[in-house]
Write a protein that holds these residues in place. Sequence first.
Motif, short mmCIF file in Angstrom:
data_model
loop_
_atom_site.label_atom_id
_atom_site.label_comp_id
_atom_site.label_asym_id
_atom_site.label_seq_id
_atom_site.Cartn_x
_atom_site.Cartn_y
_atom_site.Cartn_z
N THR A 113 48.81 36.69 46.08
CA THR A 113 48.00 37.92 45.77
C THR A 113 47.32 38.64 46.70
OG1 THR A 113 47.96 36.91 43.66
CG2 THR A 113 46.49 38.74 44.18
N GLU A 114 47.49 39.68 47.20
CA GLU A 114 46.62 40.33 48.28
C GLU A 114 45.86 41.57 47.59
OE1 GLU A 114 49.08 42.84 50.95
OE2 GLU A 114 50.89 41.88 49.99
N PHE A 115 44.66 41.99 48.32
CA PHE A 115 43.92 43.11 47.81
C PHE A 115 43.97 43.99 48.66
CE2 PHE A 115 42.96 38.90 46.13
CZ PHE A 115 42.32 38.75 44.90
N THR A 116 44.53 45.11 48.56
CA THR A 116 44.74 46.43 49.36
C THR A 116 44.14 47.71 48.74
OG1 THR A 116 46.92 46.56 48.88
CG2 THR A 116 46.60 45.19 50.66
N MET A 173 45.24 44.79 43.30
CA MET A 173 45.72 43.47 43.36
C MET A 173 47.24 43.49 43.29
SD MET A 173 42.99 41.33 41.01
CE MET A 173 44.05 39.75 41.17
N THR A 174 48.10 43.02 44.19
CA THR A 174 49.35 42.88 44.07
C THR A 174 49.96 41.46 44.20
OG1 THR A 174 49.65 43.53 46.39
CG2 THR A 174 49.95 45.29 44.68
N GLY A 182 38.85 42.72 40.60
CA GLY A 182 39.14 42.11 42.03
C GLY A 182 38.34 41.37 42.79
N TYR A 183 36.96 41.98 42.94
CA TYR A 183 36.27 41.51 43.86
C TYR A 183 35.52 40.26 43.14
CZ TYR A 183 35.48 45.31 46.77
OH TYR A 183 35.55 46.56 47.95
#
Length: 720
Positions: A174-177, A186-187, A545-546
């Motif tokens: 899971t990355e945060f872009t 989030m993806t 997300g944070y």
Amino acid sequence: MKLMRFIGVCLLGCSFSLLQAASPETIRVTTGKTDLILKVDTTGRLCQSYLGSVWTDGRNLDVLPAGKDAYQPYDLQNFFEPAVRMTHADGNNSSLFRYVSHTQEALSPTVTRTVVTLRDDVYPVEVKLYYDAFSDANIIKAWTEISHREKRPVLLQDFASSLLYFARPAYYLTEFTGKWGNETTMTEQKLTPGKKVLDTRLGARAAMLTSPFFILGLDAPARETEGEVVLGTLNWTGNFRFTFDIDASNDLRVVSGINPYASEYNLRPGEVFRTPEFVFTYSDKGTGEASRSFHDWARDYQLKDGHGPRLTLLNNWEATGFAFDEKKLSHFMREAAILGVDMFLLDDGWFGNKYPRSSDKSGLGDWEPTASKLPNGVGGLVRAADSAGVKFGIWIEPEMVNPKSELYEKHPDWVIHYPNREPYYYRNQMALDLCNPQVQDFVFGVVDKLLSENPDLAYFKWDCNSMLTNPYSFYLKENQSHLFIEYVRGLYKVLERIQEKYPDVPMMLCSGGGGRCDYEALKYFTEFWASDNTDPVKRIFMQWGYSYFFPAKSISAHVTSMGDQSIKFRTDVAMMDKLGFDINMDKLTEAERQFCREAVQNYKRLAPIIQEGDQFRLVSPYSGNHAAVMYVTPGQDKAVLFAYDIYAQKYVERSYPIRLQGLDPQRSYRVVEINKMDSVPARPFVEDGKTFSGEYLMKIGLQAFSDFRESSRVIEITAQ
């Protein structure tokens, strides 16, 4: 012949360690919940043998296989992404590190430090691997020190903080872009053989496009309350890189550290290169437990004033922009007092005289109050705020400069830009060269002058709106590849000086929104600004997300006029984190103003639960039309539930009860809805005022969703 080839491979690395003899050294880094086991193989190389839940049966540690390199160098094999790569003074670019020794010491009753020393078997190069294990927070912090005694500088080309190794059937990242205004999207994806890289190359405002943290699901996608996960982040306010490298055997290496892009480092003899800290936690009970470990660690060890209260505030930006004077600001200070917040925060536009700050095109760098706007200076505003009954805070952006400024005219060599090219301006500004000690003195002086002249100044909002465009330092001269690293080091030197002289002044870390959100900077800041996008629907996703890495008290969330939702919905979303207002109170109806005043009172009463309690993410906005988050005190006597209907469609979909978490199943709890507003449509909350067992609330739950689009509920839960 086959046997001889096999023995040769074993001598070169750790790949076939299952067939090796018992390790002569076993090093256990433990939090009490998580074990990282390192072993020295028969060739003297340090390997990672195990990472997972605590190893309760110590009798079998000696028969664990050695595993694979714990800090892979660029060596004779070069099969995989290296953690460290260097070119020696004689031009040889290989390294082969052998175990020398290790030490373990208790830094405190809850923190144990392990230091493993490795040394090249040919060159006088030494690598020390550091691991701090936090037993009360289930966190491990890892970093590296590299030094040498060669006669001339060694060129460092890769210098990771950490390398973690996994051998599992599947991995889910899971990355945060997201760009400006769309931070922490989030993806999740399944990793496949090859490399997946998360990195940034922006210098300052480094997290504008990619946030410096990730979630790794082991065997299965990451889940909230079950399954094995690893959460990791890098404590570095600059370029970072996470490399996820799956080999042909489906083994994964996670290499974390500074992005070496355009950053080759000439390491002098005797100099120690210290990498940033990579901080991670492992959980076999899902991301919820892992997040709470990060929150506990942050409040106890990393976040400035981690257990102190946070100031509620009213910001003037949306009400005035650059167009204000002393009289107008005094009016909003009185509005802040009526609202009941702790502080009035003056945003951009208060400085510059030769080039007054009337837009973002001039004045940046000239930190003198604009006489035509503020004839009594900052001191007059501090006094006016005190008369109104609130504290006074102020916005600064001391790392940056407008070309149209006195500072730029006097010190063009203080500005990062190429000497023989037309500069590129991002947001009409450029960065000051924090590699230069004179510039560090200047930036420190901005804060020092304001505070020494105005000791009652209560708060700073520290902004950074540009990345490092035109990356050339007149100070560094021949070592231009050091710029991205030395800039961040220079920033830390300034922040350290401020912290030493003014340890009790709270500061917000802002960077054109969420362009800075790392724990090294948060050593000096009490909170950070999540995004310039304050639309509450979008903020639900961002704050969700944070929350995987940051406690609520560190995430600034403001009620603004962005979005067309009710004032209740906007306020309820902001109350999920650290509440503030940036809205023209004069444009609200009396009913809306009264609601905001009552909401501020409720927030102050609930702040110990929200800011210090355990957070439980209950319903994800990514999974449908609703979201729910709750906070529970450590003693399980108080809780608060936030429930949001985002895209709910009345009569079309069925909403389900929200099953709570973190309560004592044996205790009884009274549930009461607060922050009510009669003018906002909602389905009646039938459980309001009733008492239920903790077991009922966690197994059956509350019908807290209202089924009306963009509506919300805040429910206070009290043990009886």
